[in-house]
Enzyme design. Structure first.
Site, PDB file in Angstrom:
ATOM      1  N   GLY A 148       0.848  -1.195   0.000  1.00 35.43           N
ATOM      2  CA  GLY A 148       0.000   0.000   0.000  1.00 35.43           C
ATOM      3  C   GLY A 148       0.874   1.231   0.000  1.00 35.43           C
ATOM      4  O   GLY A 148       1.931   1.258  -0.630  1.00 35.43           O
ATOM      5  N   ARG A 149       0.425   2.249   0.723  1.00 35.34           N
ATOM      6  CA  ARG A 149       1.168   3.519   0.717  1.00 35.34           C
ATOM      7  C   ARG A 149       2.603   3.336   1.191  1.00 35.34           C
ATOM      8  O   ARG A 149       3.561   3.723   0.511  1.00 35.34           O
ATOM      9  CB  ARG A 149       0.432   4.540   1.610  1.00 35.34           C
ATOM     10  CG  ARG A 149      -0.891   5.003   1.015  1.00 35.34           C
ATOM     11  CD  ARG A 149      -1.708   5.759   2.036  1.00 35.34           C
ATOM     12  NE  ARG A 149      -2.204   4.874   3.062  1.00 35.34           N
ATOM     13  CZ  ARG A 149      -3.497   4.650   3.331  1.00 35.34           C
ATOM     14  NH1 ARG A 149      -4.417   5.296   2.660  1.00 35.34           N
ATOM     15  NH2 ARG A 149      -3.853   3.829   4.292  1.00 35.34           N
ATOM     16  N   ILE A 150       2.773   2.717   2.384  1.00 35.35           N
ATOM     17  CA  ILE A 150       4.123   2.610   2.951  1.00 35.35           C
ATOM     18  C   ILE A 150       4.934   1.550   2.212  1.00 35.35           C
ATOM     19  O   ILE A 150       6.099   1.774   1.867  1.00 35.35           O
ATOM     20  CB  ILE A 150       4.048   2.323   4.466  1.00 35.35           C
ATOM     21  CG1 ILE A 150       3.362   3.498   5.181  1.00 35.35           C
ATOM     22  CG2 ILE A 150       5.449   2.093   5.043  1.00 35.35           C
ATOM     23  CD1 ILE A 150       2.980   3.238   6.625  1.00 35.35           C
ATOM     24  N   SER A 171      -4.381  -7.238  -4.314  1.00 32.79           N
ATOM     25  CA  SER A 171      -4.438  -7.154  -5.783  1.00 32.79           C
ATOM     26  C   SER A 171      -3.107  -6.629  -6.314  1.00 32.79           C
ATOM     27  O   SER A 171      -2.391  -5.909  -5.600  1.00 32.79           O
ATOM     28  CB  SER A 171      -5.564  -6.196  -6.196  1.00 32.79           C
ATOM     29  OG  SER A 171      -5.294  -4.923  -5.659  1.00 32.79           O
ATOM     30  N   ALA A 229       5.164  -2.586  10.795  1.00 30.29           N
ATOM     31  CA  ALA A 229       3.691  -2.543  10.654  1.00 30.29           C
ATOM     32  C   ALA A 229       3.051  -2.563  12.042  1.00 30.29           C
ATOM     33  O   ALA A 229       2.864  -1.509  12.665  1.00 30.29           O
ATOM     34  CB  ALA A 229       3.225  -3.688   9.776  1.00 30.29           C
ATOM     35  N   ARG A 230       2.720  -3.751  12.529  1.00 33.44           N
ATOM     36  CA  ARG A 230       2.222  -3.905  13.895  1.00 33.44           C
ATOM     37  C   ARG A 230       2.799  -5.197  14.453  1.00 33.44           C
ATOM     38  O   ARG A 230       2.956  -6.180  13.708  1.00 33.44           O
ATOM     39  CB  ARG A 230       0.690  -3.984  13.926  1.00 33.44           C
ATOM     40  CG  ARG A 230      -0.025  -2.658  13.754  1.00 33.44           C
ATOM     41  CD  ARG A 230       0.086  -1.735  14.970  1.00 33.44           C
ATOM     42  NE  ARG A 230      -0.637  -0.487  14.788  1.00 33.44           N
ATOM     43  CZ  ARG A 230      -0.139   0.636  14.271  1.00 33.44           C
ATOM     44  NH1 ARG A 230       1.125   0.666  13.872  1.00 33.44           N
ATOM     45  NH2 ARG A 230      -0.886   1.719  14.175  1.00 33.44           N
ATOM     46  N   GLU A 259       3.373  -3.993  23.322  1.00 31.18           N
ATOM     47  CA  GLU A 259       4.170  -2.789  23.639  1.00 31.18           C
ATOM     48  C   GLU A 259       3.715  -2.198  24.966  1.00 31.18           C
ATOM     49  O   GLU A 259       2.510  -2.197  25.242  1.00 31.18           O
ATOM     50  CB  GLU A 259       3.997  -1.761  22.508  1.00 31.18           C
ATOM     51  CG  GLU A 259       4.600  -2.272  21.218  1.00 31.18           C
ATOM     52  CD  GLU A 259       4.368  -1.349  20.024  1.00 31.18           C
ATOM     53  OE1 GLU A 259       3.917  -0.216  20.227  1.00 31.18           O
ATOM     54  OE2 GLU A 259       4.638  -1.787  18.908  1.00 31.18           O
ATOM     55  N   HIS A 277       8.836   1.937  18.487  1.00 28.19           N
ATOM     56  CA  HIS A 277       7.711   2.395  17.660  1.00 28.19           C
ATOM     57  C   HIS A 277       7.927   3.842  17.181  1.00 28.19           C
ATOM     58  O   HIS A 277       7.148   4.741  17.508  1.00 28.19           O
ATOM     59  CB  HIS A 277       6.384   2.263  18.434  1.00 28.19           C
ATOM     60  CG  HIS A 277       5.201   2.085  17.520  1.00 28.19           C
ATOM     61  ND1 HIS A 277       4.129   1.270  17.811  1.00 28.19           N
ATOM     62  CD2 HIS A 277       4.913   2.642  16.311  1.00 28.19           C
ATOM     63  CE1 HIS A 277       3.238   1.336  16.832  1.00 28.19           C
ATOM     64  NE2 HIS A 277       3.699   2.160  15.910  1.00 28.19           N
ATOM     65  N   GLY A 279       8.253   4.753  13.858  1.00 29.57           N
ATOM     66  CA  GLY A 279       8.006   4.876  12.416  1.00 29.57           C
ATOM     67  C   GLY A 279       7.694   6.291  11.959  1.00 29.57           C
ATOM     68  O   GLY A 279       8.304   6.805  11.025  1.00 29.57           O
TER      69      GLY A 279
END
Ligand code: NAP
Length: 313
Positions: A148-150, A171, A229-230, A259, A277, A279
Site C-alpha cells: 500500500g502507501r508505505i 491485488s 507494521a504492527r 508494547e 515504535h 516509524g
C-alpha cells in the site's frame, strides 16, 4: 453548551493553537482511563483501546479521530453499529515510516548494532577484513508484504539501493511494477525467494500472526525480517525461535506484540535491532498527524466532509 472533545494530552504541543474552536477540550494523558461523559469527539493515540465499553460510557460520541493510520485499537464494527465515525491519518506518515524501514533494513543487513557495541566496548582492535560481514543490498531480493502507501514508498527507496523487489497484496499494483520492476507473488513464494522480508500490512483478523512458525520456516535460511507494521502481525515467540536458531540472520523491529514489553530473548540478541515504535517520529510528520486528526473533528462538527474517513457516517 460547548461540545466536549477529548484529545490525547501528548498531542498538545504538536497541534496548532485553538485546535477545535467553540469546543471544550479535555486533555487526556495516556496513563488515564478513558472517562465516561457527554463527549462528542475523541482524538486517541494508538495505545488507547476504543471498544464497546468506552463507547457505552460516551453515549453522545460522534467521532473517533485516531492519531495513526492503523485503526486496530478501535472496534470499527462497534463504532459503525452506534453511528460513530472513525478517521485515521494516512499519507502524512508514509515517507517517515518508509525512511525508518530503510534505516532498520540497513542496520540489520550491515550489522550496525554489533558494530556500535564493539566500538563502545573498547574491544575493537582495528580493521579486520573478516569483521561483521553483512548482506550487500544491491542485487538482494526484498519481499514486501503489503504494497500500500508505505510498502510502495519502501519499494521506491529499496530500488535506489539496487534491490530486486517482489511483493504481495490483495491485488496486483501495475504502476508499482512498471516503476520498480517488482514482481507480484503469493506470500509463500515471496517468503521463499526473499533475502529480506519487510511487513506493511495493517493489523486485523486476516493478518494477525500472518508471519507464524510455518511462514518463518518458508523463509530462506539466514534471511532478515523487518517489521514496521504492527507487532501482532508476527508470532513473536516463533520469531524469537527463528532468530535464536539462525533460521533468521537478523531482525529489525519497530513494533511489538505487547508494547512496551519486549521479549528478553530479543533484548539480549546481538542481531536484533529494536526501536520503540518510531516509524512516524519526525517533527513534521507528528505535527501533520495531530493536526489531520483534529481537522477531521472540526470537519464533522461543522458539517463538512471528513478528510480521511475509515468508518463514514
Ligand atoms: P495501506 O495503504 O492500507 O496498505 C496496506 C497494504 O496491505 C495494501 O497494499 C493491502 O493490499 C495489503 N494487505 C492488507 N491485508 C493483506 C493481506 N492479508 N495479505 C496481503 N496484503 C494485504 O496502509 P499503509 O498506510 O501503507 O500502512 C500500513 C500499516 O503500517 C498501518 O496499518 C500501520 O499498522 C502501520 N504503520 C506503522 C507505523 C509505525 O510507526 N511503525 C507508522 C505508520 C503505519 P491491497 O492494496 O491490495 O488492498
Amino acid at each position: 453548551m460547548a461540545p466536549g472533545v477529548l484529545i490525547a494530552a501528548e498531542l498538545r504541543d504538536l497541534l496548532d493553537p485553538g485546535p477545535v474552536p467553540g469546543a471544550s477540550v479535555t486533555w487526556l494523558p495516556t496513563d488515564s482511563a478513558t472517562p465516561a461523559g457527554g463527549f462528542v469527539a475523541i482524538v486517541p493515540l494508538l495505545s488507547r483501546r476504543i471498544g464497546p465499553a468506552e463507547l457505552a460510557g460516551m453515549p453522545r460520541l460522534r467521532i473517533v479521530a485516531n492519531c495513526a493510520v492503523g485503526v486496530d485499537n478501535v472496534d470499527l464494527a462497534a463504532c459503525a453499529e452506534r453511528g460513530v465515525v472513525v478517521t485515521n491519518t494516512p499519507d502524512v506518515l508514509t515517507d517517515a515510516t518508509a525512511d525508518l524501514t530503510l534505516a532498520l533494513l540497513l542496520a540489520a543487513a550491515r550489522r550496525l548494532k554489533e558494530g556500535q557495541d564493539l566500538v563502545h566496548s573498547g574491544e575493537w582492535t582495528g580493521w579486520d577484513p573478516r569483521q561483521l560481514l553483512g548482506l550487500e543490498l544491491r542485487g538482494a531480493v526484498l519481499g514486501i508484504v503489503g504494497a500500500g502507501r508505505i510498502g510502495q514508498a519502501v519499494a521506491r527507496r529499496a530500488r535506489a539501493f539496487g534491490m530486486r523487489l517482489c511483493y504481495t497484496a490483495h491485488s496486483p499494483k501495475p504502476t508499482l511494477e512498471l516503476e520498480t520492476g517488482a514482481l507480484f507473488l503469493p506470500l509463500d513464494d515471496l517468503l521463499a525467494r526473499s533475502d529480506v522480508v519487510t511487513l506493511h500490512v495493517p493489523s486485523g483478523p486476516e493478518t494477525r500472526r500472518l508471519i507464524n512458525a510455518r511462514a518463518l520456516a518458508r523463509m530462506r535460511k539466514g534471511a532478515i525480517l523487518i517489521n514496521t507494521a504492527r507487532g501482532d502481525v508476527v508470532d513473536e515467540a516463533a520469531l524469537v525461535t527463528a532468530l535464536v536458531s539462525g533460521q533468521l540472520a537478523a531482525v529489525g523491529l519497530d513494533v511489538f506484540a505487547r508494547e512496551p514489553r519486549v521479549p528478553d530473548a530479543l533484548l539480549e540478541h546481538p542481531r536484533a535491532v529494536l526501536l520503540p515504535h518510531l516509524g512516524s517520529a519526525t517533527v513534521r510528520t507528528r505535527r501533520a498527524m495531530a493536526n489531520l486528526a483534529v481537522r477531521n473533528v472540526r470537519a464533522l462538527l461543522s458539517g463538512e466532509p471528513l478528510l480521511t474517513p475509515v468508518v463514514a457516517p
